[in-house]
Design an enzyme around this catalytic site. Structure first.
Site, PDB file in Angstrom:
ATOM      1  N   GLU B  13     114.400  32.425  74.558  1.00  0.00           N
ATOM      2  CA  GLU B  13     115.042  31.287  73.912  1.00  0.00           C
ATOM      3  C   GLU B  13     114.319  30.989  72.610  1.00  0.00           C
ATOM      4  O   GLU B  13     113.105  31.035  72.525  1.00  0.00           O
ATOM      5  CB  GLU B  13     114.960  30.072  74.830  1.00  0.00           C
ATOM      6  N   CYS B  60     101.052  30.987  71.589  1.00  0.00           N
ATOM      7  CA  CYS B  60     101.528  32.280  71.139  1.00  0.00           C
ATOM      8  C   CYS B  60     101.161  33.370  72.119  1.00  0.00           C
ATOM      9  O   CYS B  60     100.032  33.449  72.563  1.00  0.00           O
ATOM     10  CB  CYS B  60     100.916  32.589  69.776  1.00  0.00           C
ATOM     11  N   CYS B  63      99.280  36.313  69.391  1.00  0.00           N
ATOM     12  CA  CYS B  63      97.957  36.120  68.796  1.00  0.00           C
ATOM     13  C   CYS B  63      97.207  34.900  69.342  1.00  0.00           C
ATOM     14  O   CYS B  63      96.790  34.045  68.565  1.00  0.00           O
ATOM     15  CB  CYS B  63      97.997  36.111  67.284  1.00  0.00           C
ATOM     16  N   HIS B  67      94.512  31.808  67.439  1.00  0.00           N
ATOM     17  CA  HIS B  67      94.571  30.356  67.643  1.00  0.00           C
ATOM     18  C   HIS B  67      93.231  29.829  68.176  1.00  0.00           C
ATOM     19  O   HIS B  67      92.806  28.738  67.808  1.00  0.00           O
ATOM     20  CB  HIS B  67      95.703  29.993  68.610  1.00  0.00           C
ATOM     21  N   ARG B 431      99.240  37.941  61.732  1.00  0.00           N
ATOM     22  CA  ARG B 431     100.466  37.782  60.953  1.00  0.00           C
ATOM     23  C   ARG B 431     100.285  36.903  59.734  1.00  0.00           C
ATOM     24  O   ARG B 431     101.260  36.560  59.070  1.00  0.00           O
ATOM     25  CB  ARG B 431     101.562  37.216  61.841  1.00  0.00           C
ATOM     26  N   SER B 454     104.276  32.585  60.834  1.00  0.00           N
ATOM     27  CA  SER B 454     105.707  32.845  60.730  1.00  0.00           C
ATOM     28  C   SER B 454     106.475  31.637  60.214  1.00  0.00           C
ATOM     29  O   SER B 454     107.612  31.769  59.782  1.00  0.00           O
ATOM     30  CB  SER B 454     106.270  33.338  62.060  1.00  0.00           C
ATOM     31  N   CYS B 498     106.895  36.506  64.176  1.00  0.00           N
ATOM     32  CA  CYS B 498     106.360  35.939  65.403  1.00  0.00           C
ATOM     33  C   CYS B 498     106.869  34.514  65.495  1.00  0.00           C
ATOM     34  O   CYS B 498     106.673  33.722  64.595  1.00  0.00           O
ATOM     35  CB  CYS B 498     104.843  35.974  65.307  1.00  0.00           C
ATOM     36  N   CYS B 501     106.135  29.760  71.088  1.00  0.00           N
ATOM     37  CA  CYS B 501     106.621  29.034  72.260  1.00  0.00           C
ATOM     38  C   CYS B 501     107.852  29.637  72.896  1.00  0.00           C
ATOM     39  O   CYS B 501     108.756  28.930  73.343  1.00  0.00           O
ATOM     40  CB  CYS B 501     106.894  27.583  71.915  1.00  0.00           C
TER      41      CYS B 501
END
Lengths: 173, 519
Positions: B13, B60, B63, B67, B431, B454, B498, B501
């Site tokens: 989703e 994520c 990655c 984070h 990214r 992203s 990317c 969630c």
């Protein structure tokens, strides 16, 4: 084992036979049910033939599994259309595993990972998926009460799956 | 005129949706839509600040390690520790983040991008004895490797031999990725979602055994990067040279830099990093990084217009789904009012333009091989080449970092959580530019904001109507075959997109659910 660790950080003498993998996003309510259940199980079971893995939002953990893992039990939220809290048991053949071409690394799922590791020669004797119908996957920590109340039942179903495998493999031995 | 929608995945989703308008074989317009990245501030509010490292990792699935580093740098700065981290702690963090980036870039190239250029079905012609290739051959014959099968029929240009070799490397890359993840586990404690990176340093102690165990895996990875990964990227570039001219994008690049080479400057925008901080445009002029120039715009996003034009620390998230003209849940971050692309290309280009000798040599050798100017970096192939070069750059730097570690000495410094503070953590994720900001009140989180890579690259138009980086990279592209517009997929995938969630809910095939119900 007293706490949850990923594969291969547990020393050479550790020879698991069942890997129980919880997948889900802890930040999205009931989507995290697999991860919550893994933590619960890891508190209950301290056996060296089972390995609990909190895969969180990173489903591609299979290359890290110990080569001795024969049965894989995946726990995840499942949108199967039942009442929230319904618990399902699927085999791989029940899951739609190739919905389309990936455009982002996020699109590579646990099942794609399973295909990739099998190309590496890694095959599991059996793969069982325990799914739990979520109530809410909105942003937020913790499970909704209805799903939380189902954890003991889901845990005991996973334990049955583990025992069943152990029984089969002892019979063979 | 026709409209092409690349909306490929149903199981996740909130995935990325790309809508492209083609007129006379040219992309006239492009719209990138993504899901809302909301809620993290609500989840973290009123929690212990140290929870940020644990929870933001879960944003994520690709990655999490980046984070953990951004959150920890953020907390270090809020706690007044940014210039006090022991060298062991700083270096171990670099090693953990380095291992994550190596694993990630190898995965992206072989398991996502390479299939745009390599025809794995050619392995059907393989008649040798290699068990792995024979196994892949069987998989493809049975259709089991889907969705990892060709998607660009009609534009595969490599020879059968190269296709077969690259397919073998595709499998080898899985094994290499495993080694990089194991390397991460040595200091990170576990994978995924490492527990070792914490404010004040790292929880792992440094031992000679760990160093040795890390080093032999690193040596194998370096061998793979030098002799397999980079040659494969170059082989693709040789066969598809037109992709040095496709997908140029906005021409502005932004890097927060990463891998701290020193720890005594509390200002992350100024401290010496392996990959340098700053901005660079097609003229190769370098700009200094100033985080105050970052603003987020929402005219074309589903948020109230009153929340537009704010710095992330002042960020407000007020959803207004269905707002007129809006088409994305992603906000449009802009730097100095302009559109900027982030990612390994930005890191490499800024470091190159700053004249760092190792990167200069690496980039120049690739450019001279293709008789290209640095402008060619702004392209689909430029992004893939930069990703491969940054992988080599960090892998080659890591052995020296291992030597700098001092076994037995501390990797952590103790601290007090302040009653009130602001923090900022900046690093580049695999990214691109990743920023975390925190405000602490009464020793608790009052506000937490993340601006992820992203969000930059996949952003929609801003209030001035400027399209986002991916949109700009698509607009103007010539489409050879509207029925199979492989250019679009190749351009979008070159950004390594990317979206945060994603929900990982599984969906059974259409059979009665009664058959599965067990509780």
């Amino acid at each position: 084992m007293g706490h949850i660790e990923s594969a291969r950080s547990s020393g050479p003498l550790y020879q698991p036979k069942v890997a129980v993998v919880g997948v889900g996003n802890l930040l999205r309510g009931d989507d995290g049910v697999g991860v919550h259940l893994i933590h619960k199980l890891a508190e209950m079971v301290h056996e060296d033939w089972v390995e609990f893995i909190d895969a969180g939002t990173v489903p591609d953990v299979l290359t890290l599994l110990d080569d001795k893992v024969g049965r894989l039990i995946l726990i995840d939220a499942a949108n199967a259309g039942g009442e929230p809290g319904t618990i399902y048991r699927f085999g791989l053949e029940d899951i739609d595993t190739c919905p389309g071409m990936p455009i982002s690394l996020h699109d590579i799922s646990f099942f794609d990972n399973l295909k990739l590791v099998s190309a590496l020669g890694k095959r599991f004797e059996s793969v069982v998926i325990i799914g739990i119908e979520p109530e809410s996957t909105e942003f937020g920590l913790g499970l909704s009460p209805k799903i939380s109340a189902k954890l003991p039942e889901a845990a005991s179903l996973v334990l049955d799956e583990m025992r069943e495998f152990l029984k089969q493999s002892t019979e063979v031995m | 005129m026709s409209k092409i929608i690349v909306d490929p995945i149903t199981r996740i989703e909130g995935h990325l949706k790309i809508e492209v308008v083609v007129e006379n074989g040219v992309v006239k317009d492009a719209y990138s839509s993504g899901m809302m990245f909301r809620g993290i501030e609500l989840i973290l509010r009123n929690r212990d600040p140290r929870d940020a490292q644990r929870y933001t990792q879960r944003i994520c699935g690709v990655c999490p390690t980046s984070h953990s580093i951004a959150a920890t740098l953020n907390l270090d700065s809020a706690f007044g520790l940014a210039d006090k981290i022991p060298d062991n702690g700083r270096i171990v963090r670099n090693l953990i983040l380095g291992a994550a980036h190596i694993a990630d870039h190898i995965l992206h190239f072989y398991h996502l991008a390479a299939l745009d250029y390599v025809d794995v079905t050619k392995v059907a012609k393989y008649n040798g004895n290699d068990p792995v290739l024979n196994s892949v051959k069987q998989f493809i014959e049975r259709g089991e490797l889907a969705p990892f099968v060709p998607r660009n029929e009609g534009d595969y240009r490599l020879s059968d031999k190269v296709n077969i070799e690259a397919t073998a490397h595709y499998i080898e890359a899985l094994e290499m990725r495993r080694k990089a993840q194991e390397m991460l586990v040595i200091f990170g404690g576990k994978m995924p979602h490492n527990m070792a990176v914490v404010p004040g340093g790292v929880t792992e102690t440094v031992t000679v055994d760990k160093i040795a165990s890390f080093l032999w895996r690193l040596n194998e990875l370096r061998d793979f990067i030098d002799n397999v990964y980079i040659p494969d990227v170059l082989a693709v570039a040789e066969a598809y040279p037109d992709y040095f001219e496709i997908g140029a994008g906005c021409g502005n690049l932004l890097s927060y830099g990463l891998w701290d080479l020193e720890g005594n400057d509390a200002d992350y925008t100024k401290r010496n990093r392996l990959v340098k901080q700053g901005t660079v445009s097609t003229d190769l002029k370098v700009g200094t990084l100033d985080p105050n120039k970052i603003m987020e715009y929402v005219k074309y996003s589903w948020y109230t217009n009153s929340s537009t034009g704010k710095h992330p620390t002042q960020g407000v998230t007020e959803p207004q789904y269905g707002k007129k003209e809006a088409y994305s849940w992603v906000k449009a971050p802009r730097y100095d009012g302009k559109v900027y692309e982030v990612g390994p290309l930005a890191g490499i280009a800024v470091t190159y333009a700053r004249g760092e000798p190792t990167v200069k040599k690496l980039v120049d050798s690739v450019l001279s091989k293709f008789k290209a100017s640095p402008k060619a970096l702004f392209s689909v192939l430029g992004r893939h080449a930069a990703r491969a070069l940054i992988t080599k750059y960090v892998a080659d730097a890591m052995p020296e970092w291992l030597l700098q570690l001092k076994p037995g000495e501390p990797a952590y410094i103790d601290y007090q959580i302040p009653d009130e503070a602001f923090g900022m953590g900046l690093t580049d994720a695999a990214r691109g530019a990743l920023g975390h900001w925190v405000e602490i009140k009464d020793k608790k989180i009052a506000n937490y904001q993340c601006v992820v890579p992203s969000t930059w690259n996949l952003s929609p138009r801003d209030d001035q109507g400027q399209p986002g980086p991916v949109e700009q990279a698509l607009i103007g592209t010539k489409i050879k075959n509207e029925k199979n517009p492989f250019e679009i997929g190749r351009i979008v995938r070159s950004f390594d997109p990317c979206l945060a969630c994603a929900i990982h809910v599984i969906t059974p095939k259409g059979r009665s659910i009664g058959a599965y119900r067990i509780g």
